[in-house]
Design a protein around this motif. Structure first.
Motif, PDB file in Angstrom:
ATOM      1  N   ILE A 183      -1.866   4.814 -10.813  1.00 12.80           N
ATOM      2  CA  ILE A 183      -2.396   3.464 -11.023  1.00 12.80           C
ATOM      3  C   ILE A 183      -2.286   3.102 -12.495  1.00 12.80           C
ATOM      4  O   ILE A 183      -1.843   2.003 -12.850  1.00 12.80           O
ATOM      5  CB  ILE A 183      -3.871   3.359 -10.552  1.00 12.80           C
ATOM      6  CG1 ILE A 183      -3.991   3.619  -9.050  1.00 12.80           C
ATOM      7  CG2 ILE A 183      -4.474   2.019 -10.944  1.00 12.80           C
ATOM      8  CD1 ILE A 183      -3.410   2.563  -8.157  1.00 12.80           C
ATOM      9  N   SER A 184      -2.670   4.029 -13.363  1.00 12.50           N
ATOM     10  CA  SER A 184      -2.593   3.803 -14.807  1.00 12.50           C
ATOM     11  C   SER A 184      -1.158   3.539 -15.254  1.00 12.50           C
ATOM     12  O   SER A 184      -0.898   2.621 -16.034  1.00 12.50           O
ATOM     13  CB  SER A 184      -3.157   5.006 -15.554  1.00 12.50           C
ATOM     14  OG  SER A 184      -3.053   4.823 -16.943  1.00 12.50           O
ATOM     15  N   LYS A 185      -0.229   4.327 -14.751  1.00  9.44           N
ATOM     16  CA  LYS A 185       1.182   4.147 -15.116  1.00  9.44           C
ATOM     17  C   LYS A 185       1.712   2.800 -14.648  1.00  9.44           C
ATOM     18  O   LYS A 185       2.479   2.149 -15.353  1.00  9.44           O
ATOM     19  CB  LYS A 185       2.026   5.278 -14.539  1.00  9.44           C
ATOM     20  CG  LYS A 185       1.819   6.600 -15.245  1.00  9.44           C
ATOM     21  CD  LYS A 185       2.621   7.706 -14.585  1.00  9.44           C
ATOM     22  CE  LYS A 185       2.334   9.044 -15.246  1.00  9.44           C
ATOM     23  NZ  LYS A 185       3.082  10.131 -14.608  1.00  9.44           N
ATOM     24  N   ILE A 186       1.306   2.374 -13.460  1.00  4.21           N
ATOM     25  CA  ILE A 186       1.747   1.071 -12.943  1.00  4.21           C
ATOM     26  C   ILE A 186       1.219  -0.044 -13.842  1.00  4.21           C
ATOM     27  O   ILE A 186       1.956  -0.950 -14.233  1.00  4.21           O
ATOM     28  CB  ILE A 186       1.291   0.876 -11.484  1.00  4.21           C
ATOM     29  CG1 ILE A 186       2.027   1.842 -10.555  1.00  4.21           C
ATOM     30  CG2 ILE A 186       1.512  -0.572 -11.027  1.00  4.21           C
ATOM     31  CD1 ILE A 186       1.423   1.950  -9.168  1.00  4.21           C
ATOM     32  N   PHE A 187      -0.075   0.026 -14.178  1.00  3.99           N
ATOM     33  CA  PHE A 187      -0.679  -1.010 -15.010  1.00  3.99           C
ATOM     34  C   PHE A 187      -0.143  -1.013 -16.439  1.00  3.99           C
ATOM     35  O   PHE A 187      -0.218  -2.026 -17.125  1.00  3.99           O
ATOM     36  CB  PHE A 187      -2.203  -0.871 -15.025  1.00  3.99           C
ATOM     37  CG  PHE A 187      -2.879  -1.419 -13.791  1.00  3.99           C
ATOM     38  CD1 PHE A 187      -2.276  -2.380 -12.993  1.00  3.99           C
ATOM     39  CD2 PHE A 187      -4.141  -0.984 -13.448  1.00  3.99           C
ATOM     40  CE1 PHE A 187      -2.907  -2.888 -11.877  1.00  3.99           C
ATOM     41  CE2 PHE A 187      -4.795  -1.487 -12.325  1.00  3.99           C
ATOM     42  CZ  PHE A 187      -4.169  -2.447 -11.537  1.00  3.99           C
ATOM     43  N   GLU A 220     -11.469   3.896  -8.475  1.00  2.00           N
ATOM     44  CA  GLU A 220     -11.847   3.163  -7.262  1.00  2.00           C
ATOM     45  C   GLU A 220     -10.614   2.612  -6.559  1.00  2.00           C
ATOM     46  O   GLU A 220     -10.464   2.730  -5.341  1.00  2.00           O
ATOM     47  CB  GLU A 220     -12.803   2.023  -7.616  1.00  2.00           C
ATOM     48  CG  GLU A 220     -13.202   1.157  -6.450  1.00  2.00           C
ATOM     49  CD  GLU A 220     -14.051  -0.033  -6.849  1.00  2.00           C
ATOM     50  OE1 GLU A 220     -14.302  -0.869  -5.959  1.00  2.00           O
ATOM     51  OE2 GLU A 220     -14.449  -0.154  -8.020  1.00  2.00           O
ATOM     52  N   LEU A 221      -9.718   2.017  -7.341  1.00  2.00           N
ATOM     53  CA  LEU A 221      -8.496   1.451  -6.770  1.00  2.00           C
ATOM     54  C   LEU A 221      -7.639   2.551  -6.157  1.00  2.00           C
ATOM     55  O   LEU A 221      -7.132   2.397  -5.036  1.00  2.00           O
ATOM     56  CB  LEU A 221      -7.725   0.685  -7.849  1.00  2.00           C
ATOM     57  CG  LEU A 221      -6.501  -0.078  -7.402  1.00  2.00           C
ATOM     58  CD1 LEU A 221      -6.832  -1.114  -6.329  1.00  2.00           C
ATOM     59  CD2 LEU A 221      -5.846  -0.769  -8.598  1.00  2.00           C
ATOM     60  N   ALA A 222      -7.492   3.665  -6.857  1.00  2.00           N
ATOM     61  CA  ALA A 222      -6.677   4.780  -6.358  1.00  2.00           C
ATOM     62  C   ALA A 222      -7.217   5.315  -5.039  1.00  2.00           C
ATOM     63  O   ALA A 222      -6.455   5.564  -4.101  1.00  2.00           O
ATOM     64  CB  ALA A 222      -6.635   5.897  -7.405  1.00  2.00           C
ATOM     65  N   GLU A 223      -8.540   5.473  -4.947  1.00  2.00           N
ATOM     66  CA  GLU A 223      -9.144   5.991  -3.722  1.00  2.00           C
ATOM     67  C   GLU A 223      -8.943   5.053  -2.538  1.00  2.00           C
ATOM     68  O   GLU A 223      -8.741   5.501  -1.413  1.00  2.00           O
ATOM     69  CB  GLU A 223     -10.645   6.223  -3.934  1.00  2.00           C
ATOM     70  CG  GLU A 223     -10.943   7.399  -4.837  1.00  2.00           C
ATOM     71  CD  GLU A 223     -12.408   7.506  -5.222  1.00  2.00           C
ATOM     72  OE1 GLU A 223     -13.194   6.587  -4.901  1.00  2.00           O
ATOM     73  OE2 GLU A 223     -12.757   8.512  -5.869  1.00  2.00           O
ATOM     74  N   ASN A 224      -8.972   3.760  -2.787  1.00  2.00           N
ATOM     75  CA  ASN A 224      -8.848   2.788  -1.707  1.00  2.00           C
ATOM     76  C   ASN A 224      -7.413   2.478  -1.322  1.00  2.00           C
ATOM     77  O   ASN A 224      -7.164   1.994  -0.221  1.00  2.00           O
ATOM     78  CB  ASN A 224      -9.595   1.502  -2.075  1.00  2.00           C
ATOM     79  CG  ASN A 224     -11.080   1.670  -1.952  1.00  2.00           C
ATOM     80  OD1 ASN A 224     -11.615   1.668  -0.858  1.00  2.00           O
ATOM     81  ND2 ASN A 224     -11.753   1.877  -3.078  1.00  2.00           N
ATOM     82  N   VAL A 225      -6.487   2.758  -2.221  1.00  2.00           N
ATOM     83  CA  VAL A 225      -5.078   2.455  -1.948  1.00  2.00           C
ATOM     84  C   VAL A 225      -4.309   3.700  -1.521  1.00  2.00           C
ATOM     85  O   VAL A 225      -3.311   3.603  -0.827  1.00  2.00           O
ATOM     86  CB  VAL A 225      -4.433   1.787  -3.186  1.00  2.00           C
ATOM     87  CG1 VAL A 225      -2.952   1.595  -3.026  1.00  2.00           C
ATOM     88  CG2 VAL A 225      -5.104   0.455  -3.474  1.00  2.00           C
ATOM     89  N   LEU A 276      -3.303   6.203  -3.837  1.00  2.00           N
ATOM     90  CA  LEU A 276      -2.468   6.688  -4.934  1.00  2.00           C
ATOM     91  C   LEU A 276      -3.339   7.484  -5.889  1.00  2.00           C
ATOM     92  O   LEU A 276      -4.560   7.428  -5.810  1.00  2.00           O
ATOM     93  CB  LEU A 276      -1.832   5.515  -5.681  1.00  2.00           C
ATOM     94  CG  LEU A 276      -0.856   4.633  -4.904  1.00  2.00           C
ATOM     95  CD1 LEU A 276      -0.455   3.433  -5.734  1.00  2.00           C
ATOM     96  CD2 LEU A 276       0.383   5.423  -4.502  1.00  2.00           C
ATOM     97  N   SER A 277      -2.713   8.207  -6.805  1.00  2.00           N
ATOM     98  CA  SER A 277      -3.487   8.951  -7.797  1.00  2.00           C
ATOM     99  C   SER A 277      -3.942   8.006  -8.911  1.00  2.00           C
ATOM    100  O   SER A 277      -3.354   6.945  -9.129  1.00  2.00           O
ATOM    101  CB  SER A 277      -2.649  10.084  -8.398  1.00  2.00           C
ATOM    102  OG  SER A 277      -1.603   9.547  -9.184  1.00  2.00           O
ATOM    103  N   VAL A 278      -4.972   8.425  -9.620  1.00  2.00           N
ATOM    104  CA  VAL A 278      -5.485   7.634 -10.736  1.00  2.00           C
ATOM    105  C   VAL A 278      -4.405   7.498 -11.811  1.00  2.00           C
ATOM    106  O   VAL A 278      -4.228   6.421 -12.383  1.00  2.00           O
ATOM    107  CB  VAL A 278      -6.762   8.282 -11.323  1.00  2.00           C
ATOM    108  CG1 VAL A 278      -7.248   7.525 -12.547  1.00  2.00           C
ATOM    109  CG2 VAL A 278      -7.854   8.348 -10.276  1.00  2.00           C
TER     110      VAL A 278
END
Length: 70
Positions: A34-38, A22-27, A29-31
């Motif tokens: 997002i996982s790598k950032i977190f 959800e975050l990736a789609e709205n920002v 970026l790829s899923v």
């Protein structure tokens, strides 16, 4: 953005039940990004981090409450 800010974003996203997808789609970026950032394995621009933070902060959450009906 500092380690503590990323950690706080991750906690807020989890509390609001925002998925990485959800975050990736709205920002935009790829899923996996997002996982790598977190997981502190990658970084991204301040602009993308600000978009992530804004989405997490402004995402509305709803609570369903059971109430007896007479």
């Amino acid at each position: 953005m500092h380690f503590d800010e990323v950690r706080q974003m991750k906690e807020d996203a989890k509390r609001k039940e925002i998925t990485n997808k959800e975050l990736a789609e709205n920002v935009g970026l790829s899923v996996s990004m997002i996982s790598k950032i977190f997981n502190y394995k990658a970084s991204t621009s301040e602009h993308n981090l600000a978009k992530m933070k804004h989405y997490i902060k402004t995402k509305q959450t709803y609570i369903w409450v059971k109430m007896p009906v007479n």
